[in-house]
Design a protein around this motif. Sequence first.
Motif, mmCIF file in Angstrom:
data_model
loop_
_atom_site.group_PDB
_atom_site.id
_atom_site.type_symbol
_atom_site.label_atom_id
_atom_site.label_comp_id
_atom_site.label_asym_id
_atom_site.label_seq_id
_atom_site.Cartn_x
_atom_site.Cartn_y
_atom_site.Cartn_z
ATOM 1 N N TYR A 165 33.420 35.692 69.513
ATOM 2 C CA TYR A 165 32.553 37.699 70.107
ATOM 3 C C TYR A 165 32.530 38.210 68.168
ATOM 4 C CZ TYR A 165 31.792 37.818 74.575
ATOM 5 O OH TYR A 165 30.876 37.227 76.061
ATOM 6 N N ALA A 166 31.211 39.512 68.388
ATOM 7 C CA ALA A 166 31.763 40.153 67.052
ATOM 8 C C ALA A 166 32.212 41.688 67.842
ATOM 9 C CB ALA A 166 30.200 39.880 66.519
ATOM 10 N N ASP A 167 32.639 42.253 66.278
ATOM 11 C CA ASP A 167 32.925 43.595 66.883
ATOM 12 C C ASP A 167 31.548 43.857 66.489
ATOM 13 O OD1 ASP A 167 34.201 46.157 66.664
ATOM 14 O OD2 ASP A 167 35.666 45.806 65.344
ATOM 15 N N THR A 168 30.928 45.040 67.044
ATOM 16 C CA THR A 168 29.407 44.629 66.422
ATOM 17 C C THR A 168 29.556 46.727 67.043
ATOM 18 O OG1 THR A 168 29.454 45.583 69.438
ATOM 19 C CG2 THR A 168 28.639 43.128 68.394
ATOM 20 N N ARG A 169 30.110 47.845 67.137
ATOM 21 C CA ARG A 169 30.114 49.078 67.370
ATOM 22 C C ARG A 169 32.051 49.483 67.951
ATOM 23 N NH1 ARG A 169 27.638 48.108 71.621
ATOM 24 N NH2 ARG A 169 27.016 49.289 73.426
ATOM 25 N N GLU A 228 31.174 41.345 71.443
ATOM 26 C CA GLU A 228 29.946 41.285 72.703
ATOM 27 C C GLU A 228 29.839 39.320 71.776
ATOM 28 O OE1 GLU A 228 25.568 43.241 71.007
ATOM 29 O OE2 GLU A 228 26.733 44.013 72.530
ATOM 30 N N GLU A 279 27.816 37.080 69.025
ATOM 31 C CA GLU A 279 27.047 36.918 68.244
ATOM 32 C C GLU A 279 25.117 36.793 68.166
ATOM 33 O OE1 GLU A 279 27.294 37.250 64.826
ATOM 34 O OE2 GLU A 279 29.777 36.661 64.162
ATOM 35 N N SER A 284 27.860 43.950 77.627
ATOM 36 C CA SER A 284 29.293 43.626 76.220
ATOM 37 C C SER A 284 30.749 44.923 76.768
ATOM 38 C CB SER A 284 29.324 44.262 75.037
ATOM 39 O OG SER A 284 28.412 46.143 75.576
#
Length: 261
Positions: A155-159, A172, A174, A182
């Motif tokens: 997963y990516a640390d999006t915000r 969530e 990539e 998310s």
Amino acid sequence: MTGLLDHTMIRVTDLEESVDWYETHLDYEEKDRHEAEDFTIVYMGPEDMGDSEAMLELTSNEGQDELEIGDAWGHIAVRVRDLEDAYEKLMEGGVDDYRDPESCGGRYAFVKDPDGHEIELVLREEGSLWSLDHTMIRVENADEAIGYWVRKFEYADTRRWEADTFANFFVEPEDAPDEAMSLELTYNYDGRSYTHGDGWGHLCVRVDDLDEDFDELTLREVPVDRDPEACDDRYAFVEDFEGHEIELLERDPNAESLFSF
């Protein structure tokens, strides 16, 4: 693995009351139902939800009249187009006042379902109306929790949003579609610990190949709860390092039943 969040499961005491509540107030429909000997599962979601959107799974256990809503479980968030209007319609429809938009700085609001599960209303243009925007859980170690989702599930640390006493981190897959759900990880700086209770069930992550992806996750040292063999090769369960359960599910979008794994 696709990594998309397929559903969030919560337990309810009166299944038909809960189904009616979500149908009446969130315009959800029953997507599918599975009745076992000692429990019943119902998948719910908006009528026009897309394939990338997550469902809500309501689980009712035979003879369970009370639930403990532990504080490790936070809430689900649903998407609305007009925050004030959506909240007012819920109030007019008989939902109890809990946290109105004004008390939340006009940025969101909260209501509760019949069992006390918190539901956040968030203003979003993407995704279908009332669809699941995110699921929030509380974690005791933010670094470990973020690292878990990044390393195990890619997963990516999006915000993120950081305040004086707590921080919210959203993760969530990539390149996840805008309408996908998310995961919100909430970390409080005061070092508190949490209870899980039995009202909160699990998150479910879609995988491409159950056996291959399960083997990959075990290689990445994911804590295993139930392997595919223990679940008749239909699904599996793993955990994060704080005991939150995560189901692994190989979903066939063309199957006649959502329970045809």
